[in-house]
Design a protein around this motif. Structure first.
Motif, PDB file in Angstrom:
ATOM      1  N   ARG A   1      87.188  21.343 -64.118  1.00 52.00           N
ATOM      2  CA  ARG A   1      85.886  22.039 -65.206  1.00 52.00           C
ATOM      3  C   ARG A   1      86.673  22.975 -66.378  1.00 52.00           C
ATOM      4  N   ILE A   2      86.611  23.131 -67.455  1.00 54.93           N
ATOM      5  CA  ILE A   2      87.781  23.475 -68.219  1.00 54.93           C
ATOM      6  C   ILE A   2      87.052  25.033 -68.895  1.00 54.93           C
ATOM      7  N   THR A   3      87.300  26.021 -68.500  1.00 52.31           N
ATOM      8  CA  THR A   3      87.114  27.288 -69.543  1.00 52.31           C
ATOM      9  C   THR A   3      86.681  28.064 -70.386  1.00 52.31           C
ATOM     10  N   ARG A   4      85.729  28.070 -71.097  1.00 57.90           N
ATOM     11  CA  ARG A   4      86.021  28.952 -72.906  1.00 57.90           C
ATOM     12  C   ARG A   4      85.307  30.277 -72.653  1.00 57.90           C
ATOM     13  N   SER A   5      85.691  30.660 -73.475  1.00 60.41           N
ATOM     14  CA  SER A   5      85.462  32.084 -73.824  1.00 60.41           C
ATOM     15  C   SER A   5      84.121  32.679 -74.865  1.00 60.41           C
ATOM     16  N   PHE A   6      83.002  32.688 -74.850  1.00 60.85           N
ATOM     17  CA  PHE A   6      82.181  33.325 -76.291  1.00 60.85           C
ATOM     18  C   PHE A   6      82.601  34.757 -77.158  1.00 60.85           C
ATOM     19  N   TRP A   7      82.884  35.102 -78.448  1.00 58.59           N
ATOM     20  CA  TRP A   7      82.490  36.801 -78.592  1.00 58.59           C
ATOM     21  C   TRP A   7      81.623  36.487 -79.244  1.00 58.59           C
ATOM     22  N   LEU A   8      81.287  38.210 -79.085  1.00 61.02           N
ATOM     23  CA  LEU A   8      79.959  38.774 -79.901  1.00 61.02           C
ATOM     24  C   LEU A   8      80.790  39.646 -81.274  1.00 61.02           C
ATOM     25  N   VAL A   9      80.880  39.003 -82.623  1.00 55.55           N
ATOM     26  CA  VAL A   9      81.076  39.944 -83.373  1.00 55.55           C
ATOM     27  C   VAL A   9      80.329  40.243 -84.582  1.00 55.55           C
ATOM     28  N   THR A  10      80.259  41.566 -84.908  1.00 55.33           N
ATOM     29  CA  THR A  10      79.370  42.428 -85.612  1.00 55.33           C
ATOM     30  C   THR A  10      80.669  42.858 -87.127  1.00 55.33           C
ATOM     31  N   HIS A  11      80.037  42.824 -88.046  1.00 56.04           N
ATOM     32  CA  HIS A  11      80.863  43.678 -89.324  1.00 56.04           C
ATOM     33  C   HIS A  11      80.613  45.465 -88.772  1.00 56.04           C
ATOM     34  N   LYS A  12      82.167  45.648 -89.074  1.00 59.39           N
ATOM     35  CA  LYS A  12      81.864  47.569 -89.210  1.00 59.39           C
ATOM     36  C   LYS A  12      80.822  48.011 -90.312  1.00 59.39           C
ATOM     37  N   ASP A  13      80.981  47.556 -90.985  1.00 58.57           N
ATOM     38  CA  ASP A  13      79.448  48.384 -91.858  1.00 58.57           C
ATOM     39  C   ASP A  13      78.253  47.962 -92.048  1.00 58.57           C
ATOM     40  N   THR A  14      78.155  47.284 -90.698  1.00 60.11           N
ATOM     41  CA  THR A  14      76.518  46.960 -90.943  1.00 60.11           C
ATOM     42  C   THR A  14      76.201  47.205 -89.448  1.00 60.11           C
ATOM     43  N   HIS A  15      76.844  47.185 -88.262  1.00 62.01           N
ATOM     44  CA  HIS A  15      76.789  46.936 -87.011  1.00 62.01           C
ATOM     45  C   HIS A  15      75.981  47.625 -85.985  1.00 62.01           C
ATOM     46  N   GLN A  16      75.351  49.152 -87.064  1.00 64.13           N
ATOM     47  CA  GLN A  16      74.692  50.150 -86.379  1.00 64.13           C
ATOM     48  C   GLN A  16      72.666  50.020 -87.600  1.00 64.13           C
ATOM     49  N   LEU A  17      72.430  49.126 -88.231  1.00 58.98           N
ATOM     50  CA  LEU A  17      71.842  48.361 -88.648  1.00 58.98           C
ATOM     51  C   LEU A  17      70.477  48.250 -87.604  1.00 58.98           C
ATOM     52  N   ALA A  18      69.462  48.783 -87.647  1.00 61.50           N
ATOM     53  CA  ALA A  18      68.637  48.166 -87.028  1.00 61.50           C
ATOM     54  C   ALA A  18      68.257  46.990 -86.330  1.00 61.50           C
ATOM     55  N   ARG A  19      68.442  46.224 -87.488  1.00 61.87           N
ATOM     56  CA  ARG A  19      68.300  44.272 -87.550  1.00 61.87           C
ATOM     57  C   ARG A  19      69.196  43.897 -86.567  1.00 61.87           C
ATOM     58  N   VAL A  20      70.102  44.795 -87.118  1.00 62.68           N
ATOM     59  CA  VAL A  20      71.797  44.169 -85.900  1.00 62.68           C
ATOM     60  C   VAL A  20      72.048  44.538 -84.970  1.00 62.68           C
ATOM     61  N   ARG A  21      71.305  45.577 -84.785  1.00 62.84           N
ATOM     62  CA  ARG A  21      71.945  46.190 -83.178  1.00 62.84           C
ATOM     63  C   ARG A  21      70.797  45.211 -81.923  1.00 62.84           C
ATOM     64  N   ALA A  22      69.490  45.216 -83.024  1.00 61.37           N
ATOM     65  CA  ALA A  22      67.603  44.403 -82.361  1.00 61.37           C
ATOM     66  C   ALA A  22      68.777  43.152 -81.880  1.00 61.37           C
ATOM     67  N   GLY A  23      69.637  42.709 -82.798  1.00 58.32           N
ATOM     68  CA  GLY A  23      70.107  40.980 -82.363  1.00 58.32           C
ATOM     69  C   GLY A  23      71.506  40.867 -81.622  1.00 58.32           C
ATOM     70  N   ARG A  24      71.603  42.100 -81.683  1.00 56.63           N
ATOM     71  CA  ARG A  24      73.460  42.271 -80.958  1.00 56.63           C
ATOM     72  C   ARG A  24      72.521  42.052 -79.075  1.00 56.63           C
ATOM     73  N   ASP A  25      71.736  42.952 -79.466  1.00 57.01           N
ATOM     74  CA  ASP A  25      71.111  43.563 -77.888  1.00 57.01           C
ATOM     75  C   ASP A  25      70.247  41.758 -77.411  1.00 57.01           C
ATOM     76  N   TRP A  26      69.524  41.469 -78.226  1.00 57.67           N
ATOM     77  CA  TRP A  26      68.786  40.396 -77.773  1.00 57.67           C
ATOM     78  C   TRP A  26      70.116  39.534 -77.379  1.00 57.67           C
ATOM     79  N   ILE A  27      71.266  39.004 -77.759  1.00 57.82           N
ATOM     80  CA  ILE A  27      71.522  38.083 -77.523  1.00 57.82           C
ATOM     81  C   ILE A  27      72.303  38.581 -76.411  1.00 57.82           C
TER      82      ILE A  27
END
Length: 300
Positions: free
Chosen positions: A260-286
């Motif tokens: 097996r080979i192991t890699r990682s996924f990272w969840l990244v948002t912008h500092k200015d927009t990470h608290q926007l409701a739509r961004v929070r909803a998308g982040r929580d969904w993922i």
């Protein structure tokens, strides 16, 4: 917000959600001239430009994104007061949420769960950009990115999403013709390998074959993981695929499954927009999708 007209803030919110001055005016029942005048009045009061004019319409500036987070919170509070209960963020989400992801994760893993998100947020437009490469959050090309490594710089917030496994796969027709390798060294003996085009790799994490056996080089190459999958399934050769892709295809057979080979996924948002409701909803969904289906990313 002191001294500002709430109706001007409502106009701002409508433009941010609609993305166009005309559509915002139609939603509010006012003409575009009035919409534009109220926006200019709000910008003058703040001393900041809130939108950039593009061919497609109005796009929020950084100042506009910061204001949107505050105005959305105000709108939710107003809804709670009006309805006599807690604000429902999902009922208010609109506008566009753009998610950038690697081709395999976006098209094979995340896309399967999009219907649940769309049903929860019917007024939100979702852009799922799943291709070879990533959009830039620093340049505001996307709201959320699922990347193969933690960004080393930029005004972003990153958290590890999950590890995931990859391994070799082949079609049964290929194995019937060429035989199954019993060790990584056997791959050097006349086997056709499928993989990435080295000089078109968009991330160093996509270099797999050397981890299995030094000297391995693909003879069938593509910049697309989906194209590689189709080549392998068609019997053209043996190649490395994420397990969430390879295990989901009954036409594929694991090769040297213990390797097996192991890699990682990272969840990244912008500092200015990470608290926007739509961004929070998308982040929580993922995050929720990954938590519920981690076994597909890291099979036993």
């Amino acid at each position: 917000m002191q001294g500002m007209d709430w109706s001007d803030l409502q106009v701002f919110l409508a433009i941010a959600r609609a993305g166009q001055m005309g559509r915002a005016g139609a939603a509010l029942g006012v003409d575009p001239t009035t919409t534009s005048r109220r926006l200019r009045r709000l910008e003058a009061a703040l001393g900041e430009t809130l939108f950039e004019q593009t061919r497609e319409g109005q796009v929020l500036t950084e100042a506009g994104e910061r204001l949107l987070a505050k105005v959305e919170a105000m709108a939710q509070a107003a809804t709670a007061i009006r309805e006599g209960g807690p604000a429902s963020a999902s009922g208010l989400l609109s506008g566009t949420l753009r998610i950038s992801a690697s081709e395999g994760f976006g098209s094979w893993f995340l896309a399967a769960h999009v219907p649940d998100f769309v049903r929860a947020h019917p007024a939100l437009t979702l852009d799922l950009v799943a291709n070879s490469g990533f959009l830039s959050l620093s340049k505001r090309e996307a709201d959320i990115a699922v990347m193969l490594s933690r960004p080393k710089a930029g005004p972003v917030i990153a958290r590890k999403l999950s590890d995931y496994s990859l391994r070799l796969y082949a079609g049964q027709a290929y194995l019937d013709h060429a035989g199954a390798p019993h060790s990584p060294a056997d791959l050097l003996k006349g086997h056709s390998l499928v993989g990435y085009i080295p000089d078109l790799l968009y991330a160093p994490e996509l270099r797999y074959l050397d981890e299995l056996q030094t000297g391995l080089a693909p003879a069938l190459r593509s910049s697309s993981i989906n194209a590689q999958h189709h080549l392998i399934a068609a019997g053209a050769g043996i190649g490395v695929l994420p397990c969430f892709m390879g295990d989901a295809d009954p036409a594929l057979v694991p090769v040297l499954p213990e390797r097996r080979i192991t890699r990682s996924f990272w969840l990244v948002t912008h500092k200015d927009t990470h608290q926007l409701a739509r961004v929070r909803a998308g982040r929580d969904w993922i995050l929720g999708v990954v938590q519920r289906h981690r076994g597909q990313l890291l099979p036993e």
